[in-house]
Motif scaffolding. Sequence first.
Motif, mmCIF file in Angstrom:
data_model
loop_
_atom_site.group_PDB
_atom_site.id
_atom_site.type_symbol
_atom_site.label_atom_id
_atom_site.label_comp_id
_atom_site.label_asym_id
_atom_site.label_seq_id
_atom_site.Cartn_x
_atom_site.Cartn_y
_atom_site.Cartn_z
ATOM 1 N N VAL A 1 -1.068 -4.928 2.471
ATOM 2 C CA VAL A 1 0.108 -4.498 3.223
ATOM 3 C C VAL A 1 -0.342 -3.418 4.196
ATOM 4 O O VAL A 1 -0.974 -2.431 3.813
ATOM 5 N N LYS A 2 -0.064 -3.603 5.455
ATOM 6 C CA LYS A 2 -0.488 -2.649 6.482
ATOM 7 C C LYS A 2 0.494 -1.476 6.576
ATOM 8 O O LYS A 2 1.662 -1.596 6.232
ATOM 9 N N GLY A 3 -0.017 -0.341 7.049
ATOM 10 C CA GLY A 3 0.831 0.818 7.266
ATOM 11 C C GLY A 3 0.962 1.757 6.090
ATOM 12 O O GLY A 3 1.664 2.772 6.189
ATOM 13 N N LEU A 4 0.281 1.455 4.961
ATOM 14 C CA LEU A 4 0.417 2.289 3.772
ATOM 15 C C LEU A 4 -0.885 2.980 3.372
ATOM 16 O O LEU A 4 -0.978 3.563 2.293
ATOM 17 N N SER A 5 -1.905 2.927 4.222
ATOM 18 C CA SER A 5 -3.210 3.478 3.839
ATOM 19 C C SER A 5 -3.132 4.969 3.547
ATOM 20 O O SER A 5 -3.732 5.463 2.586
ATOM 21 N N SER A 6 -2.395 5.718 4.352
ATOM 22 C CA SER A 6 -2.278 7.157 4.137
ATOM 23 C C SER A 6 -1.546 7.445 2.830
ATOM 24 O O SER A 6 -1.939 8.319 2.056
#
Length: 336
Positions: free
Chosen positions: A250-255
């Motif tokens: 899922v993109k956008g959750l790395s931080s």
Amino acid sequence: ATIFGSSRRFCGSRTTVEKVETESISTVVFVASRCHNSTLLSSHIEVLPDRPRPSWFTLWVQPEKKKATFVQVPSSSYARQVPLLVLAVGSDVYALRQGYPPSQAMFVRNRENILWSNAPNMNVARVNPAACVLDGKIYVLGGCCEAAAKSCWGEVFDTKTRTWETLPDPGDELRFSSMIKKLEIIRGKVYVTSNEGEGDSVYDPKTRTWKAIGKRLEGDSRCWVGSLHYSCRRESCMWYDKECKEWKHVKGLSSFNKSCRRGGLIETVQFCPKLLILWDKFAPLRGDCEEKTICCALVAFEKRKNGHVWGKVEWSSPVLTVPSSYLFLRSGGIRT
């Protein structure tokens, strides 16, 4: 999401661990309920000097205020209402008692009705049983006393004939007395996930047979949100692409994955059309008392035209402090 846990030491006014049967037990519980402007999720901690019984708190989620608070639910010995494990079958809703004393009771109501009526009783009395629905039938496992376990560890209720049938005994190797962590329906079979030290198993209703299976990776929590299947681990959140038959990030959750969830993942729960993630991390040390902080975050998903799934953390906050040695036991939908 419902969570039960136990601690292993005194921590000031906090509570103990269950080293032996006579020691106290500290229990944590979370439960997902309905999706309104303010929503209840159950959870709680309690010390019981001589009886290792789970107790309940309610995590009151207020999405419009982007916060959650805890409200204690009295034990069933004193409360006018006890928590109910709720299962939907067609236009009807069925409910099983959670907590003590052991009960054979099951209740039913129509979705449009607020009043419960008695459904046929289970064959044996159970405490905190696990349950799931498959093909219009309600499968109930565990929670019975040792004497009844060999003859009726599991049973199934046919909502059409309104009759209970005992399931075949899985045998000493697969049957266990501790609380079942999760029941899941996967490809027409009932998957039983145990807690620490127990084996997992799968029941095939067509052949009426049990089979041992390998345990899932620690910290791997899976949940359906809408039409997509998600898998959350300590530092990643994945979704399953049916067309490619593979898991993708899922993109956008790395931080969020790196900075917020460095502790242990507890559970994921579908909450409205979003995902509620529960995890813990060590709290700042206070004297000689090691504690953990349980946190939760609400994550929304969007599948874009290029086929990628993006996640957005709508809010994140600590919700409870517990002894560091507590143990997660179960999650599930409960109505109080």
